[in-house]
Structures are given as structure tokens and as C-alpha cells.
Design an enzyme around this catalytic site. Sequence first.
Site, PDB file in Angstrom:
ATOM      1  N   LYS A 313       0.879  -1.303  -0.058  1.00  0.00           N
ATOM      2  CA  LYS A 313      -0.133   0.096   0.126  1.00  0.00           C
ATOM      3  C   LYS A 313       0.744   1.500  -0.141  1.00  0.00           C
ATOM      4  O   LYS A 313       2.058   1.258   0.476  1.00  0.00           O
ATOM      5  CB  LYS A 313      -0.697   0.177   1.265  1.00  0.00           C
ATOM      6  CG  LYS A 313      -1.687  -1.203   1.400  1.00  0.00           C
ATOM      7  CD  LYS A 313      -2.843  -1.008   0.588  1.00  0.00           C
ATOM      8  CE  LYS A 313      -4.190  -0.144   0.861  1.00  0.00           C
ATOM      9  NZ  LYS A 313      -5.028  -0.698   2.179  1.00  0.00           N
ATOM     10  N   CYS A 425     -21.784  11.061  32.228  1.00  0.00           N
ATOM     11  CA  CYS A 425     -22.728  11.923  32.646  1.00  0.00           C
ATOM     12  C   CYS A 425     -23.604  11.061  33.783  1.00  0.00           C
ATOM     13  O   CYS A 425     -23.717   9.849  33.285  1.00  0.00           O
ATOM     14  CB  CYS A 425     -23.520  12.498  31.652  1.00  0.00           C
ATOM     15  SG  CYS A 425     -25.150  13.131  32.241  1.00  0.00           S
TER      16      CYS A 425
END
Length: 668
Positions: A313, A425
Site C-alpha cells: 500500500k 454523565c
Amino acid sequence: MSSVVEKIESLRNALHEHNHRYYVLDQPTISDYRFDQMLRELQQLEKDYPEFNDLNSPTQRVGGGVTKSFETIAHRFPMYSLSNTYSREELELWEERLQKILGTEAVITYSCELKFDGLAVSLLYENGIFVRGATRGNGSIGENITLNLKTIKSIPLTLTGNPPSLLEVRGEVFIPKSQFLTLNQKREHAGLQTYANTRNTAAGSLRQLDSKITAERPLDIFIYGVGSTNSPDFNNSHWENLEKLKLFGFKVNPYNELAKTPESAISFYEKWLSKKELIDYDCDGIVFKINQIDFQEILGTVGREPRWAIAYKFPAEQAVTKLLDIQTNIGRTGSINPYAILEPVEVGGVIVRQATLHNEEYIISKDLRIGDWVTVERAGEVIPQIVHRNESRRNGSEIIFKMPSLCPSCSSITSRLENEAALYCTNAQCPAQLERLLEHFVSKVAMDIDGLGIKTTTSLIDNGLIGDVSDIFFLDKNNLENIERMGEKSINNLINSIEKSKSQPFSRVITGLGISHVGSEVAEILVNEFKNIDSLMNVTAEELQQIPSIGPKIAISLVDFFQKETNRLIIEKLKTSGIKTELENQNGKSNNNLLNQQKFVVTGKMENFSRTEIQNLIKENGGLVTNQVSNSTNFLIAGSDAGSKLNTAIENNVTILSESEFLKMISS
Ligand code: IVH
């Protein structure tokens, strides 16, 4: 009448040939005007004499055939993928290894090819006629996209020369870069959203149900190999095969080279690394294939990757840009996830505006500050990442980012759990958290409810109709009528889909709860162990850890979840909602005998379920699960990367099913 047939035949032959000259050889001998005239004449004749219709006439290129959905097709021979490397050392090791296997005497030659960044397809020809085209799918099973492929002008509908009676070839469909730009310019003028990149646009174009739309897209193809054939003439070398394919009319890449030594193969890579921007299609590396077919056969395949081929690649695309801001979103478990807002920058043909930052530790370890210049990288499909900041460009005005002490959605206090990098949270009713959780609860891995997209979900939350996941099962027509954008039809569809979801097995309900670290595989283990929700709710962390594959992280997360009063209330509501909160067939008996004791083998990676889940579904529906494929096996359910079992199944004529085909089978 015979003169009409002759006229039609001669027009078809001439148009096939001019099409080939224009789209494959790039050597037209007539004007576009003349071509169109002939095509129109043929269209008229075919309209006047429908009895002479031919599904492969050049007139079929314009599309128009509409499909309801794509049927699945088992490939005659698996469509392999390529092992890949980014490093020269690894490539050299690959060459050395192969030379060792084949023996030092073996004179290897290499077919050096560009690696096109498009979509792999298989094209089947019988007696020189294009009869079927399919996507790669999971390598064993793809989708039938014949009508769409026929619209690609560089795919021959009839072959020239002397092709074998059965020939299946493979290649890559792509959109040329220049045509992609024009397409986007046209869309921009028309006020339409532009496409992100050539590959996704090519993929979307091939999956259109109306082939007229595909015909409007500038798709092209390069053929890179023979898949299967009944002819013995393709057993010598890959290079000769490609030459033969050209003679049959296929478009083979003109830049392919045959290298006689590893050094010249590497020179081919170096050459294209510096020239890749000059070619009119996206290409993300070089493919080296051992040329000699007998060598290929000796080397064989490991899993899905032939040993005889490798993709070298090109380095991942990088770009430098400014980190404008760091923002956060809320995950379904309430985790606060930071992400980077970047000055838009092009990375490998795609405009990148955001990058993931994972968690606070990641930001600290890279010492990223708002205002920094950063290097961003995009490799293949991967979400853009920040590789590093550019120290020398700091001017002191950069701002250190602090994770919010209050939830950005509901302003509740945030806190960090012991041993966890993420910040959470603390409000179980946080609307953003609920949105993410609902998204997960209705998804394919969990309750699989259609018709509850993000916008509808948000409206339902805003209108107070949904406060937790259990409320989905108490929605009715009357309260849905007041929701914006919901007409009678979509209300009915949603209600039906919710009803249908009530028969989802207990393990899907557990998966849907979105408990941290509890995905579908863990959920499956839990329901088999605890059988019903009450036992699961009251288990201790110690008891949980007695179960193989349940570690302390999962155990603590589960106990925490069920200890919370809000969650216990949700479970109570779920118990009255009609969904499954206990395991059926506790004594191992089948729920039904739909599958009639037929033998199944499951292999490869599934898309939506784990293999264990599929095996349980087989058993629940009265089928038998075995491990080995033999001639007494009735079905092989094959996911991606299916290995030798797939070949054995093909050899034994065992029916191969994809995951979705199997699910269809048991839902019927
Ligand atoms: S040969 C032997 N040749 O790369 C393995 N593939 O990761 C079969 N591709 O699915 C593939 N250019 O879509 C081969 N010149 C080329 C290619 C090529 C692009 C794609 C192909 C395949 C993927 C494998």
C-alpha cells in the site's frame, strides 16, 4: 422479416464493436453522433419488433430495469482479498518466504498491477454472453447486480474472439477522478449535496435499485483476473490470462508490468508512488501477484488471503490543518466523548472536518491544545486520526482543553469511574444519552425495530412520549398522530415493527439495554446462565466472575447497572411490555421444528450476530448444529473470512447461506 432480423443483428454487432473501441480501447472510429444515430435506429427496431428482444442488446446499457431488492448469489469460487503491507521490509520477507517454499531454483516472475480503490465485482459469461454480475459481498456470497453492471460501457455484453463456454472474471468498478469532479460540479449547480469520494459513490451507484440511475453515473472497470472457467487454457500464467481477457474484449489496465526480479517489482512501486496523482482513478497501492499458476497452486491460500499475492500500500494520506476546537458528544452509556473540530482539509480526496479524540487521556498524551497545527491521517475506511501536533508552529495562544464538569446536554455533574479513562454523565435520564441508547436498542443487533430513526426518536423524547427504552412498547396510534412527519402509513409500520420485535429472544433484550461491556456475545452467555431477568438482576459480582469469560469489568458494570433504582424501574416496565424477559426452551427442547433436524455448520464472521447466537437460533428452530462440513451437512452459513469449510461445502454441494438468508429462512 429476415431482413429486419439481419438489420437488428448487424446494428447490434456494430454497436458492440464501436462501444469496445470507444470505452475499452480508447480508439473510436466513428463520431458520437453516428453512434447515437445507430443506437436510436436499433431502439426503434426493437420497439417495433419486440419479438426480437435481446437482454444483452447495446440498448440495454441505458438501464431502466428496476429491482425490488438484490438477490444473493454464492460465488462459484470464493472472492479472495489481499494481505497487505506498508513496509518494504515486510514485502522483502514475503518474497523470501515464497522463494523458500517454492525452492531456490524456482524462477518467480511477478505481475505488477495498480491497486484500484473501487469495488470488486464478478462477471459471469456463458457462451460469450454476459449472464450475471455480482458484488464481492463477504467473499462467498454477493448480490446480483447484473442490470446495473450492464450499464457500464466498458463491460462487454458479448465477448469477441474465442472465449470458453464458461468464464467468470473479476475486476474493480470505479469512477474516474475527472468524471467525479464533473459529477460533483453538476450536483453543486443543481443545489444538491456533493459526493464524498469516488469509492463510496461507485458503491452507491452499483447498489441502485433502478438501473437508470446507475446508467447516469460515470462508472468504469478494470478486469484483473479469472475467477473460474471450464477451459484448461488458463492454467499457465496470470499474465497470459490477462492477455487472453483483452482479446475477449475486457478492459485490462495498460500499466500492468511483468517483473522478472523482486527489484524490478519494487521499482514499479516506486514509479507509481511518485506518479499516482497523474492517473485518472484512485489507486491506493500496488498488487504483486506470482505470475506462474502452478506456483500459485503450491502456495495456496491462508483463510481468505492467497499467499501468492500481496498489496504493497502507498503510505496513508496525511495533511496538516488547524485544530479549531474540541467538542464532546454523549455515548449511550453516558460517556462523554471528545472529538476535534478541524479547519476543513483534503486528505486523500476527502474533506476532513472532524477527527476522533477518544478520551481525555488521549488528548493529554498527545498534548493537543485548541489552536494547535496538527497532522491528520486517513488510512482506508478508518475514521480520521490526529497523528501528532506540530510543535514548531505553537505561538503561545493555544488553549488547554478541559473535559466538562457538567454534561453538555443536560448539565448534570460528570464523573469518572474507577479504572476507566472515560468521563460519564451521572444523569440516567440525560436526553442525549437516551437518544444514543434508543438508537442502539432499536438497532439490528438488539430489538431490530424499523421506523425509529434519529429524528423520530428525538421528537418522541421532546414530546414526552419516551422517557426510557421501555416506553417504546407503550406507544399507540393516538399519541403518535401528534408527532410531526408521522403519517398513517409510517405509524402503522412502526407499530407493526414494535409488535414484531416482541418475539426477539431474551438475549437481544439484554444486548439492547446498552450495559457497558455487555455486547451480544456476553448477553448470550448471561441469558444461558441466568435464564431470566430476575436472576440476572440479583446476581453478585463474585457469582458473575465464576462464569468463564466474564471478568471483573463486565461483572462490576452489570451489578452497577442493576443496582440503580431507575434501571430496576425500567426492567419492571419491560416485564409488563410483552417482550421476552426469560430464556425460552430452558430444557433444551426446540421451540419449533421449522428446520426439521437438518444439519447446519456455521463459519466465518457474521455481520449482526455472533456465531454462538446463530447456532442458538438454529437449535431454537429445530435444526442440528455440527462442526465439520461433510456430505451429510444440509447448510453452511458462511460469514466473511470463511476458511476451508467453505471450500469443503462447495465440493460437497452443500447449500451455502449468508447470515441474512438464514434469518429470512427462520422468519418465514
Ligand atoms: S486481485 C488475489 N488485483 O483489492 C486476490 N485486487 O483487498 C484477488 N483490488 O477485493 C484480488 N486492484 O477489490 C486484485 N489489481 C488488483 C486489484 C485488486 C484492486 C481490490 C479488490 C479486492 C481487494 C483485495
